[in-house]
Structures are given as structure tokens and as C-alpha cells.
Design a protein around this motif. Structure first.
Motif, PDB file in Angstrom:
ATOM      1  N   PRO A  88       0.830  -1.208   0.000  1.00 50.45           N
ATOM      2  CA  PRO A  88       0.000   0.000   0.000  1.00 50.45           C
ATOM      3  C   PRO A  88       0.865   1.258   0.000  1.00 50.45           C
ATOM      4  N   VAL A  89       0.490   2.217  -0.830  1.00 52.60           N
ATOM      5  CA  VAL A  89       1.239   3.467  -0.944  1.00 52.60           C
ATOM      6  C   VAL A  89       0.304   4.628  -0.617  1.00 52.60           C
ATOM      7  N   PRO A  90       0.568   5.395   0.453  1.00 52.22           N
ATOM      8  CA  PRO A  90      -0.251   6.578   0.741  1.00 52.22           C
ATOM      9  C   PRO A  90      -0.238   7.527  -0.454  1.00 52.22           C
ATOM     10  N   CYS A  91      -1.396   8.108  -0.763  1.00 54.90           N
ATOM     11  CA  CYS A  91      -1.484   8.928  -1.977  1.00 54.90           C
ATOM     12  C   CYS A  91      -2.659   9.884  -1.884  1.00 54.90           C
ATOM     13  N   ASP A  92      -2.731  10.790  -2.852  1.00 52.49           N
ATOM     14  CA  ASP A  92      -3.834  11.741  -2.943  1.00 52.49           C
ATOM     15  C   ASP A  92      -5.018  11.142  -3.679  1.00 52.49           C
ATOM     16  N   VAL A  93      -4.730  10.336  -4.702  1.00 51.31           N
ATOM     17  CA  VAL A  93      -5.782   9.664  -5.476  1.00 51.31           C
ATOM     18  C   VAL A  93      -5.357   8.217  -5.682  1.00 51.31           C
TER      19      VAL A  93
ATOM     20  N   THR B 285      -7.941  -2.036   1.626  1.00 48.64           N
ATOM     21  CA  THR B 285      -6.924  -1.316   0.868  1.00 48.64           C
ATOM     22  C   THR B 285      -7.217   0.177   0.830  1.00 48.64           C
ATOM     23  N   LEU B 286      -8.490   0.550   0.663  1.00 52.60           N
ATOM     24  CA  LEU B 286      -8.845   1.971   0.680  1.00 52.60           C
ATOM     25  C   LEU B 286      -8.455   2.606   2.011  1.00 52.60           C
TER      26      LEU B 286
END
Length: 366
Positions: free
Chosen positions: A139-144, A301-302
Motif C-alpha cells: 500500500p502506498v499513501p497517496c492523494d488519489v 486497501t482503501l
């Protein structure tokens, strides 16, 4: 690494990444992610035929994905191929691009794209289960976060893989006078099922339909141990008694399977949750084994990526959009076309067949 908290300069993301008929287009880098028609520049998440189409001019993908594309397409894999290992970054135009594992099949990746402080992750297809044949999802933290929703309904909660394999091996013990033919897609599913069978302690030879041999050989060349595999050609019928035979889903119901001794027909697919599908295909032993995330894993995942905005692609988009919205996440369906649900094993028609021994040129996407 944490997701950015300030509003990025590149917001809104729709100003630089757009849905076009050809696919997801990244404007400041002038490239497409998994284009459905040939493109000048293509970033490919994995080797399944609905994501890795032939005849792009320049292709960026992981080394294993490029090896799969060469094996499947020959010269049609792309005019120039640029390998990008996991974790390395390349700048395309004004966009920084890197790959992290997606856990879907060998070489599968999420495309992490950063532009003016905005990070968008296109996950491609992914799963969250342990798989001995490929690197696990990260999992990669992200804006979208751009997510698939193949099994995006609460009814799809896949059982543990080990239990499904145990059911298969119990049936093999229960019917030693019969063969067991397992329908599985040629890329990823076949090799994963074999590896899971080996993990369970089964060390007998496993027979392969001819369509499965090239990619199983490639997996072994790329370091994946699958044990003893034997082509299921030119053998007498009694050679298969008490053994497991891997075959494409299309072969288990046709005359090819009738050459096996009283076969127990099994199918490895997330869709085997739907018993009506199993009955329609004449499946005696449905095995719920999927290379996609189920409902709980999609929702998990979200939460893990923590993106304030989610775009949902092919699959059951509405339910996941509704779930995300209820969690305070901005969500919308992208309605991308051209992606199969779990029919990844079939190759599209090529303008020209793969050339034996042909190797596309190495080149840069820049």
C-alpha cells in the motif's frame, strides 16, 4: 512515507490525468497507463492481455512484465521496451513514475505517479493474499487511488486459498481411479495454483495442457519453482490416472478433456463463488481462488492507502463508490472500457503473429 496533507499544486487531478477512449492519459508526461489501443508511450502495470496490449511504440514496465510481453507477443510487444525495477524512479516529461508490487501476477505493479506535489497511484489489478509466485502488494499513501473492483460486492468474500487446495487434494485421494483437470488462466493463475499445491506437500508430476507450457517455462526461467511438470501430449489415457492436469478454462469442457480418464472437472476462479456459473460450465469441483482482491480486501486497501479521493475502474464500480463515499472519501467510477473481469488468459488478435526469437529493441520512454 505519508500522504501529502497540503493541497497539491496540481489539484484537481483531473487537470492532468484524463480518461480518453484510448485509456488513462497522463498529460504532463504524454503517456497512457495500460492503453486499450496502441499508443506512442505506454506504462504497463502487468502482462495480462487486457492491460498489456501489443504494438505500442514505447513501453515502460517491470523487467518481468516485459519478459512476459516478449514471450506472448514477440516483436509486437512494443517498438522499444524500457525496464523499470520496483522502487526505482524515472521522470517522464514532468511526471515522476515508479513501480511498487501489486501482488497480482509475476511482475505486476502499481504505477505511482507524482506531479507538482500530487501523488496518484494506478493499482492495475491487485490481490492481497500471499502468493509464492510474485511479490506482495504494497500500500502506498497517496492523494488519489485508482482501484479495480472486479469483486466489488459484499457477496464476494473469498475463502482461504489453503482450504481450497486442501479440497482439491482430498478429492485426488478420494478418487484415485480418476484424473483431475483444473481450469486456470495461462498467466498467473496456473502457476499460482501449482505453487500452492506444492506448498501443500504434493510432489507428484503435474501435467500441463500445451497452452500452459510456455508461461510455466518462463516462470521457472525467472526463478519460480513449480516442481516437476509434464506435457499432457502424446501420452496414453492411463498415464493421467490419479494425477492433476492443468488446462485453460476453455479446454476443460471441450473434447480435449474427454481424452482424460473420467476427469473430475475443477475450476480455479473467484467466480466459483457463484455456484450457477460452476454448474453452467460443468464444474464438479469449484475452487474459489482469485488473483483479485475480494470485497473485504478492497475496503481494507482503501483504508490503508488513506487517499482522500478514489477512482474505481472495471468491475462492480457502484458498490465500492458507495462504500467509499460513506467513509468520507470522494469517489467516482471511471467507466474505463476494454478490461476483462477474469478473462486475462486470452490473447487479443494480433496484426502479426509473434516472431520466433524476435526481441524488441531496448529504449527509453522519455
Amino acid at each position: 512515507m505519508t500522504a501529502p496533507t497540503a493541497l497539491p499544486e496540481a489539484w484537481p487531478p483531473e487537470s492532468w490525468i484524463k480518461v480518453l477512449p484510448q485509456g488513462l492519459y497522463v498529460e504532463p508526461g504524454d503517456f497512457f497507463v495500460d492503453p486499450v489501443r496502441p499508443a506512442a508511450r505506454a506504462v504497463i502495470t502487468h502482462g495480462h492481455a487486457d492491460h498489456a496490449r501489443p504494438n505500442n511504440e514505447r513501453v515502460l514496465a517491470t523487467p518481468d512484465t516485459l519478459a512476459i510481453m516478449r514471450a506472448r507477443y514477440g516483436e509486437a510487444a512494443g517498438g522499444a521496451l524500457q525496464p523499470l525495477p520496483y522502487g526505482e524512479t524515472v521522470r517522464i516529461g514532468e511526471v515522476d513514475v515508479r513501480f511498487v508490487p501489486a501482488g497480482h501476477v509475476l511482475g505486476s505493479a502499481q504505477a505511482v505517479m507524482e506531479y507538482r506535489g500530487c501523488r496518484i497511484v494506478v493499482s492495475g489489478d491487485y490481490k492481497r493474499r500471499a502468493d509464492p509466485t510474485c511479490a506482495p502488494f504494497e500500500p502506498v499513501p497517496c492523494d488519489v487511488f485508482v482501484t479495480e473492483a472486479t469483486f466489488g460486492l459484499p457477496v464476494f468474500r473469498h475463502p482461504p486459498d489453503g482450504g481450497e487446495i486442501a479440497r482439491l487434494l482430498h478429492s485426488v485421494e478420494l478418487f484415485p481411479e480418476r484424473s483431475h483437470v483444473v481450469g486456470a488462466y495461462a498467466l498467473g493463475k496456473c502457476q499460482r495454483v501449482i505453487a500452492l499445491i506444492r506448498q501443500a506437500g504434493y510432489d507428484k508430476p503435474i501435467f500441463l495442457h500445451g497452452a500452459h507450457i510456455p508461461l510455466c517455462n518462463l516462470y521457472r526461467e525467472l526463478g519460480v519453482d513449480l516442481g516437476e511438470l509434464v506435457p499432457a501430449t502424446g501420452l496414453k489415457k492411463d498415464a493421467f490416472v490419479g494425477h492433476i492436469v492443468m488446462a485453460p478454462p476453455s479446454a476443460v469442457a471441450d473434447r480435449w478433456a474427454r481424452r482424460l480418464p473420467d476427469p473430475v472437472v475443477a475450476m480455479a476462479s473467484g467466480w466459483m463463488t457463484v455456484r450457477q456459473r460452476a454448474r453452467q460450465r460443468g464444474v464438479e469441483l469449484p475452487l474459489v481462488i482469485s488473483d483479485h482482491a475480494d470485497w473485504d480486501e478492497l475496503c481494507m486497501t482503501l483504508e490503508e492507502v488513506g487517499a482522500p479521493e478514489v477512482w474505481v475502474t472495471h468491475g462492480r464500480e457502484e458498490a465500492l463508490v458507495h462504500h467509499a463515499t460513506g467513509r468520507g472519501i470522494r469517489a467516482r467510477a471511471l467507466a474505463l472500457v476494454g478490461f476483462d473481469e477474469e478473462g486475462q488468459g486470452e490473447l487479443p488478435d494480433l496484426e502479426q503473429p509473434p516472431a520466433a526469437g524476435a526481441a524488441p529493441a531496448q529504449g527509453a520512454l522519455l
